[in-house]
Motif scaffolding. Structure first.
Motif, PDB file in Angstrom:
ATOM      1  N   ARG A  38       9.096 -72.607  40.715  1.00 19.33           N
ATOM      2  CA  ARG A  38       9.894 -73.334  41.669  1.00 19.33           C
ATOM      3  C   ARG A  38       8.979 -73.736  42.868  1.00 19.33           C
ATOM      4  O   ARG A  38       9.102 -74.756  43.556  1.00 19.33           O
ATOM      5  CB  ARG A  38      11.196 -72.595  42.436  1.00 19.33           C
ATOM      6  N   ARG A  68      17.271 -79.885  39.596  1.00 18.88           N
ATOM      7  CA  ARG A  68      16.827 -79.056  38.202  1.00 18.88           C
ATOM      8  C   ARG A  68      17.659 -79.137  37.030  1.00 18.88           C
ATOM      9  O   ARG A  68      16.980 -79.128  35.809  1.00 18.88           O
ATOM     10  CB  ARG A  68      16.666 -77.521  38.417  1.00 18.88           C
ATOM     11  N   VAL A  75      14.340 -82.192  29.510  1.00 15.94           N
ATOM     12  CA  VAL A  75      13.344 -81.466  28.654  1.00 15.94           C
ATOM     13  C   VAL A  75      13.972 -80.761  27.558  1.00 15.94           C
ATOM     14  O   VAL A  75      13.239 -80.698  26.469  1.00 15.94           O
ATOM     15  CB  VAL A  75      12.541 -80.694  29.473  1.00 15.94           C
ATOM     16  N   LEU A  85       6.049 -81.991  30.625  1.00 11.39           N
ATOM     17  CA  LEU A  85       6.366 -81.087  31.767  1.00 11.39           C
ATOM     18  C   LEU A  85       5.492 -79.948  31.742  1.00 11.39           C
ATOM     19  O   LEU A  85       4.866 -79.585  32.828  1.00 11.39           O
ATOM     20  CB  LEU A  85       7.839 -80.765  31.883  1.00 11.39           C
ATOM     21  N   ASN A  86       5.599 -79.126  30.645  1.00  8.48           N
ATOM     22  CA  ASN A  86       4.628 -77.935  30.575  1.00  8.48           C
ATOM     23  C   ASN A  86       3.108 -78.264  31.003  1.00  8.48           C
ATOM     24  O   ASN A  86       2.524 -77.384  31.666  1.00  8.48           O
ATOM     25  CB  ASN A  86       4.943 -77.478  29.021  1.00  8.48           C
ATOM     26  N   LEU A  89       2.893 -78.499  34.536  1.00  8.63           N
ATOM     27  CA  LEU A  89       3.268 -77.081  35.544  1.00  8.63           C
ATOM     28  C   LEU A  89       2.533 -75.962  35.037  1.00  8.63           C
ATOM     29  O   LEU A  89       2.291 -75.153  35.979  1.00  8.63           O
ATOM     30  CB  LEU A  89       4.926 -76.988  35.363  1.00  8.63           C
ATOM     31  N   HIS A  90       2.308 -75.846  33.836  1.00  7.09           N
ATOM     32  CA  HIS A  90       1.786 -74.630  33.317  1.00  7.09           C
ATOM     33  C   HIS A  90       0.350 -74.215  34.078  1.00  7.09           C
ATOM     34  O   HIS A  90       0.083 -72.978  34.639  1.00  7.09           O
ATOM     35  CB  HIS A  90       1.736 -74.147  31.884  1.00  7.09           C
ATOM     36  N   ILE A 156      16.854 -73.929  24.414  1.00  8.71           N
ATOM     37  CA  ILE A 156      15.931 -73.128  25.282  1.00  8.71           C
ATOM     38  C   ILE A 156      15.430 -72.054  24.531  1.00  8.71           C
ATOM     39  O   ILE A 156      14.004 -71.787  24.512  1.00  8.71           O
ATOM     40  CB  ILE A 156      16.248 -72.668  26.562  1.00  8.71           C
ATOM     41  N   ALA A 159      12.682 -72.991  22.205  1.00  5.99           N
ATOM     42  CA  ALA A 159      11.233 -73.096  22.693  1.00  5.99           C
ATOM     43  C   ALA A 159      10.428 -72.085  22.912  1.00  5.99           C
ATOM     44  O   ALA A 159       9.533 -71.990  23.798  1.00  5.99           O
ATOM     45  CB  ALA A 159      11.484 -74.270  24.030  1.00  5.99           C
ATOM     46  N   GLN A 160      10.998 -70.904  22.592  1.00  2.00           N
ATOM     47  CA  GLN A 160      10.472 -69.543  23.015  1.00  2.00           C
ATOM     48  C   GLN A 160      10.253 -68.912  21.637  1.00  2.00           C
ATOM     49  O   GLN A 160      10.886 -69.098  20.631  1.00  2.00           O
ATOM     50  CB  GLN A 160      11.411 -68.734  23.934  1.00  2.00           C
TER      51      GLN A 160
HETATM   52  C1  COD Z   1      13.435 -77.509  33.334  1.00  2.47           C
HETATM   53  C2  COD Z   1      13.464 -76.826  34.581  1.00  2.47           C
HETATM   54  C3  COD Z   1      13.384 -77.672  35.851  1.00  2.47           C
HETATM   55  C4  COD Z   1      15.072 -76.290  34.654  1.00  2.47           C
HETATM   56  O1  COD Z   1      15.282 -75.499  35.752  1.00  2.47           O
HETATM   57  P1  COD Z   1      16.463 -74.440  35.890  1.00  2.47           P
HETATM   58  O2  COD Z   1      16.567 -74.032  37.517  1.00  2.47           O
HETATM   59  O3  COD Z   1      17.633 -74.792  35.041  1.00  2.47           O
HETATM   60  O4  COD Z   1      16.051 -72.944  34.928  1.00  2.47           O
HETATM   61  P2  COD Z   1      14.848 -72.092  35.389  1.00  2.47           P
HETATM   62  O5  COD Z   1      13.744 -72.649  35.809  1.00  2.47           O
HETATM   63  O6  COD Z   1      15.648 -70.756  36.182  1.00  2.47           O
HETATM   64  O7  COD Z   1      14.743 -71.434  33.879  1.00  2.47           O
HETATM   65  C5  COD Z   1      15.665 -70.655  33.163  1.00  2.47           C
HETATM   66  C6  COD Z   1      15.008 -70.067  31.975  1.00  2.47           C
HETATM   67  O8  COD Z   1      14.671 -71.124  30.923  1.00  2.47           O
HETATM   68  C7  COD Z   1      13.596 -70.820  30.417  1.00  2.47           C
HETATM   69  N1  COD Z   1      12.361 -71.858  30.422  1.00  2.47           N
HETATM   70  C8  COD Z   1      12.280 -72.604  31.666  1.00  2.47           C
HETATM   71  N2  COD Z   1      11.400 -73.385  31.471  1.00  2.47           N
HETATM   72  C9  COD Z   1      10.897 -73.297  29.850  1.00  2.47           C
HETATM   73  C10 COD Z   1       9.986 -73.901  29.247  1.00  2.47           C
HETATM   74  N3  COD Z   1       9.042 -75.142  29.643  1.00  2.47           N
HETATM   75  N4  COD Z   1       9.959 -73.541  27.662  1.00  2.47           N
HETATM   76  C11 COD Z   1      10.666 -72.716  27.383  1.00  2.47           C
HETATM   77  N5  COD Z   1      11.619 -72.063  27.949  1.00  2.47           N
HETATM   78  C12 COD Z   1      11.682 -72.255  29.475  1.00  2.47           C
HETATM   79  C13 COD Z   1      13.058 -69.389  30.746  1.00  2.47           C
HETATM   80  O9  COD Z   1      13.746 -68.451  29.969  1.00  2.47           O
HETATM   81  C14 COD Z   1      13.747 -69.403  32.056  1.00  2.47           C
HETATM   82  O10 COD Z   1      13.726 -68.106  32.590  1.00  2.47           O
HETATM   83  C15 COD Z   1      12.611 -75.438  34.791  1.00  2.47           C
HETATM   84  O11 COD Z   1      12.949 -74.496  33.924  1.00  2.47           O
HETATM   85  C16 COD Z   1      11.116 -75.622  34.796  1.00  2.47           C
HETATM   86  O12 COD Z   1      10.540 -76.341  35.588  1.00  2.47           O
HETATM   87  N6  COD Z   1      10.684 -75.607  33.700  1.00  2.47           N
HETATM   88  C17 COD Z   1       9.057 -75.635  33.238  1.00  2.47           C
HETATM   89  C18 COD Z   1       8.175 -74.650  33.947  1.00  2.47           C
HETATM   90  C19 COD Z   1       8.547 -73.395  32.977  1.00  2.47           C
HETATM   91  O13 COD Z   1       7.905 -73.408  31.915  1.00  2.47           O
HETATM   92  N7  COD Z   1       9.008 -72.394  33.519  1.00  2.47           N
HETATM   93  C20 COD Z   1       9.056 -71.058  32.797  1.00  2.47           C
HETATM   94  C21 COD Z   1       8.069 -69.921  33.537  1.00  2.47           C
HETATM   95  S1  COD Z   1       6.196 -70.262  33.269  1.00  2.47           S
END
Ligand code: COD
Ligand code: ATP
Length: 202
Positions: A38, A68, A75, A85-86, A89-90, A156, A159-160
């Motif tokens: 965030r 979000r 995504v 996006l990954n 951001l990663h 989701i 994707a894990q």
């Molecule tokens: C797509 C976004 C904007 C959605 O936001 P939102 O507030 O709805 O969800 P939040 O960020 O709280 O994520 C909730 C859960 O989703 C899963 N998740 C989030 N991003 C990802 C991803 N890129 N791949 C797989 N799982 C993911 C995780 O289990 C996470 O705890 C956000 O998840 C994001 O920016 N994702 C990309 C960044 C990322 O990979 N974050 C994960 C931590 S490294």
């Protein structure tokens, strides 16, 4: 002296935050990749500008922050957009995590990340702690918490890593299918072990 690092991971809704919250009450520093994720898209950040340039005003709130939910809908239904996006951001998330690990001074430090193993963040950890729950419970708890659709939670999860892939990489496992008291009891024992291990290594 570098910190003794516990990587805390688990799929969506497994209880990483619940576990981190408890360890935090014991004075342990928590670095939470979801929070860092965030921070890197805060208003005015380079990452947010890049997202706006790609997806337009549809993913922006009126106050200039990221919408979000709108981005999540995009995504997790489009693999290419997720990869974009990954890739954006990663690296930014990793840089900030490393800075925070360096700054930690608690007995040991917890790096909580849903994608710890997927993104190789376990290379910075002394041990990997997996929070394990059945997949059906992951869906049920996340739907209840976020008021989201089961299908999106399943997208989701897809994707894990799956449950068995994650467990294969665990040094320690907490099974979070009981109540919070039960979770805390398991963590209490691990906390003691981690303090001893950190002392031995330091
Ligand atoms: C797509 C976004 C904007 C959605 O936001 P939102 O507030 O709805 O969800 P939040 O960020 O709280 O994520 C909730 C859960 O989703 C899963 N998740 C989030 N991003 C990802 C991803 N890129 N791949 C797989 N799982 C993911 C995780 O289990 C996470 O705890 C956000 O998840 C994001 O920016 N994702 C990309 C960044 C990322 O990979 N974050 C994960 C931590 S490294
Ligand atoms: N042992 C438990 N008993 C009942 N509810 C629980 C338990 N552990 C966690 N929960 C609830 O389940 C939901 C998911 O837990 P939590 O938010 O800690 O998961 P998370 O792994 O951090 O999820 P995410 O990957 O989405 O960030 C929350 O609403 C939380 O309060």
């Amino acid at each position: 002296m570098s910190a003794y690092v516990i990587g805390l991971t688990g799929g969506i809704g497994s209880g990483k935050s619940a576990a981190s919250d408890f360890l935090s009450t014991k004075g342990i520093d928590i670095i939470d990749a979801d929070i860092v994720a965030r921070e890197v898209v805060a208003p005015g950040s380079e990452c947010l500008l890049a997202i706006k340039n790609r997806f337009g005003d549809d993913v922006m709130m009126a106050d200039g922050g990221l919408d979000r939910k709108a981005l999540r809908d995009i995504v997790f239904s489009d693999e290419q957009q997720k990869q974009w996006l990954n890739q954006l951001l990663h690296p930014a998330i990793r840089t900030r995590i490393l800075q925070q690990l360096e700054a930690s001074r608690s007995a040991y430090v917890v790096l909580a990340a849903p994608l710890l193993l997927e993104n190789g963040l376990d290379q910075y950890c002394d041990r990997v702690l997996v929070i394990d729950i059945p997949e059906s419970l992951q869906v049920a708890r996340t739907v209840k918490r976020d008021n989201s659709e089961p299908q999106q939670v399943e997208a989701i999860m897809a994707a894990q890593l799956n449950r068995s892939q994650r467990l294969q990489k665990a040094d320690d496992v907490v099974v979070n299918d009981g109540d919070l008291d039960n979770l805390h009891q398991q963590l209490n024992q691990l906390d003691k072990n981690y303090r001893l291990a950190a002392n031995r290594s330091g």
